[in-house]
Design a protein around this motif. Structure first.
Motif, mmCIF file in Angstrom:
data_model
loop_
_atom_site.group_PDB
_atom_site.id
_atom_site.type_symbol
_atom_site.label_atom_id
_atom_site.label_comp_id
_atom_site.label_asym_id
_atom_site.label_seq_id
_atom_site.Cartn_x
_atom_site.Cartn_y
_atom_site.Cartn_z
ATOM 1 N N UNK A 57 15.004 -6.551 5.315
ATOM 2 C CA UNK A 57 15.106 -5.177 5.812
ATOM 3 C C UNK A 57 14.493 -4.150 4.869
ATOM 4 N N UNK A 58 14.347 -4.499 3.594
ATOM 5 C CA UNK A 58 13.810 -3.532 2.638
ATOM 6 C C UNK A 58 12.278 -3.442 2.695
ATOM 7 N N UNK A 59 11.623 -4.325 3.452
ATOM 8 C CA UNK A 59 10.160 -4.278 3.575
ATOM 9 C C UNK A 59 9.787 -3.584 4.878
ATOM 10 N N UNK A 60 9.022 -2.500 4.765
ATOM 11 C CA UNK A 60 8.623 -1.730 5.940
ATOM 12 C C UNK A 60 7.214 -2.009 6.405
ATOM 13 N N UNK A 61 6.497 -2.906 5.719
ATOM 14 C CA UNK A 61 5.129 -3.249 6.092
ATOM 15 C C UNK A 61 4.447 -3.913 4.912
ATOM 16 N N UNK A 89 6.100 -0.667 -3.304
ATOM 17 C CA UNK A 89 5.721 0.741 -3.387
ATOM 18 C C UNK A 89 6.321 1.473 -2.193
ATOM 19 N N UNK A 90 7.015 2.584 -2.471
ATOM 20 C CA UNK A 90 7.620 3.355 -1.390
ATOM 21 C C UNK A 90 6.567 4.314 -0.812
ATOM 22 N N UNK A 91 5.461 3.720 -0.436
ATOM 23 C CA UNK A 91 4.290 4.458 0.034
ATOM 24 C C UNK A 91 3.523 3.533 0.971
ATOM 25 N N UNK A 92 3.335 3.952 2.201
ATOM 26 C CA UNK A 92 2.663 3.099 3.185
ATOM 27 C C UNK A 92 1.164 3.013 2.901
ATOM 28 N N UNK A 148 13.074 1.858 2.187
ATOM 29 C CA UNK A 148 12.245 0.673 2.399
ATOM 30 C C UNK A 148 10.975 0.777 1.560
ATOM 31 N N UNK A 149 10.233 -0.331 1.495
ATOM 32 C CA UNK A 149 9.023 -0.395 0.675
ATOM 33 C C UNK A 149 7.918 -1.131 1.420
ATOM 34 N N UNK A 150 6.682 -0.802 1.083
ATOM 35 C CA UNK A 150 5.552 -1.620 1.473
ATOM 36 C C UNK A 150 5.360 -2.683 0.392
ATOM 37 N N UNK A 151 5.044 -3.886 0.820
ATOM 38 C CA UNK A 151 4.715 -4.966 -0.100
ATOM 39 C C UNK A 151 3.211 -4.908 -0.363
ATOM 40 N N UNK A 152 2.835 -4.689 -1.624
ATOM 41 C CA UNK A 152 1.429 -4.558 -2.023
ATOM 42 C C UNK A 152 0.975 -5.771 -2.818
ATOM 43 N N UNK A 153 -0.324 -6.118 -2.752
ATOM 44 C CA UNK A 153 -0.858 -7.206 -3.585
ATOM 45 C C UNK A 153 -1.178 -6.709 -4.989
ATOM 46 N N UNK A 154 -1.044 -7.576 -5.985
ATOM 47 C CA UNK A 154 -1.440 -7.198 -7.347
ATOM 48 C C UNK A 154 -2.962 -7.073 -7.448
ATOM 49 N N UNK A 200 8.452 4.238 -6.751
ATOM 50 C CA UNK A 200 8.768 5.220 -5.719
ATOM 51 C C UNK A 200 7.488 5.901 -5.252
ATOM 52 N N UNK A 201 7.601 6.859 -4.349
ATOM 53 C CA UNK A 201 6.426 7.500 -3.753
ATOM 54 C C UNK A 201 5.654 8.367 -4.746
#
Length: 326
Positions: A57-61, A89-92, A148-154, A200-201
């Motif tokens: 639930x914590x992943x928004x995209x 990252x709390x940034x889409x 929620x957070x977006x999952x980003x690649x390193x 965070x954002x």
């Protein structure tokens, strides 16, 4: 299956929203704008990341792009390396992103109840002021308000050419980032609890308080000096020079900047303040040190060229605006 939507007259925000609805129809969707370039392994990463994010639930995209520039301060940025292939990252993302059905449905339910985005201290001011054509600012606010957070690649799987068009007067490489090239069989994703790379954002590491001997719930992290500081916090970690009691200070040598706190680098560049105790601060900003930290080496020849070049570009933009308004 190819689905033909007539989206040419929708405008950017509604265009993206309508296309992203494919996630509801097909279970998930991966989206790209037309000026993006993708790595050979983008599809494997996207499908593995979408599968990993299900029922979390914590992943928004999920994002395929990876930020190397702070969009608020325009300074270099990189997340902490913690041994995983992702960070939070709390940034889409808008330069290569994906959603599962449940992730997109969660946003749409929130979006339909929030038709107007009002200014809030929790949302970066520059995001709130983006054009009404922007769908992204709504998604950023949604992530913040629902935690929620977006999952980003390193290492990015997509990059941006920023070609001349509606939003750019000329081509730019400012948003080009390192692309993953090798083909690997499996990615190693961290959960939110496992990750030390959670932001965070405002591009601030939300787990830095673990390295400070204070009540983390009463501390605000503002190393990039862009936040509006909440009135209910007692402690502040910031590069700002403020007149409060300094509990501890850190240098600014290691990169990314978070490591100076984690490894307790001595210095007088980052301060942990007790905001309940006013006190004189005799330290001053070192602009030269700040510039060389962010941009490594700046030669006099390059600085002179950039000064005149940027001046000419600004004058040209101003002239175009004046002529277009007449």
């Amino acid at each position: 299956k190819k689905v033909n939507y007539h989206t040419s007259n929708l405008g950017l925000r509604n265009h993206i929203i309508k296309c992203a609805h494919l996630a509801i129809e097909h279970g998930s969707v991966i989206m790209f704008e037309d000026d993006l370039f993708v790595a050979p392994t983008f599809y494997r990463y996207a499908t593995e990341a979408l599968h990993f994010s299900m029922n979390k639930d914590y992943i928004g995209g999920i994002s395929l792009y990876n930020h190397q520039l702070n969009a608020q301060t325009h300074r270099n940025f990189s997340p902490i390396e913690d041994g995983y292939d992702n960070w939070y990252f709390q940034f889409a993302a808008s330069w290569g992103q994906g959603w599962t059905k449940s992730q997109w449905e969660g946003f749409i339910q929130w979006y339909e109840s929030n038709p107007i985005l009002e200014a809030k201290s929790s949302v970066p001011a520059n995001v709130t002021h983006w054009s009404e054509k922007s769908w992204l600012k709504f998604y950023v606010a949604y992530l913040i308000e629902t935690d929620k957070y977006f999952l980003y690649p390193k290492v990015a799987l997509s990059s941006n050419f920023s070609e001349a068009g509606t939003h750019n007067s000329s081509i730019s490489t400012a948003f080009q980032v390192t692309l993953r090239y090798e083909i690997q069989s499996k990615f190693n994703f961290s959960s939110l609890d496992q990750s030390k790379s959670v932001y965070d954002a405002f591009y601030e590491n939300m787990k830095l308080t673990e390295h400070l001997d204070i009540n983390s719930e009463k501390c605000c992290i503002d190393i990039h000096a862009f936040k509006q500081i909440p009135s209910n916090v007692r402690y502040l970690l910031s590069t700002k020079k403020l007149s409060y009691t300094i509990l501890k200070s850190f240098g600014k040598s290691l990169k990314p900047v978070d490591l100076n706190i984690i490894f307790d680098v001595p210095g007088k560049d980052i301060f942990l303040y007790d905001l309940s105790k006013p006190n004189k601060n005799n330290f001053s900003n070192n602009r030269y040190s700040e510039l060389t930290y962010n941009y490594k080496i700046i030669t006099l020849k390059d600085a002179t060229y950039l000064f005149f070049k940027i001046t000419l570009i600004r004058l040209g933009n101003l002239r175009r605006k004046l002529f277009s308004s007449n």
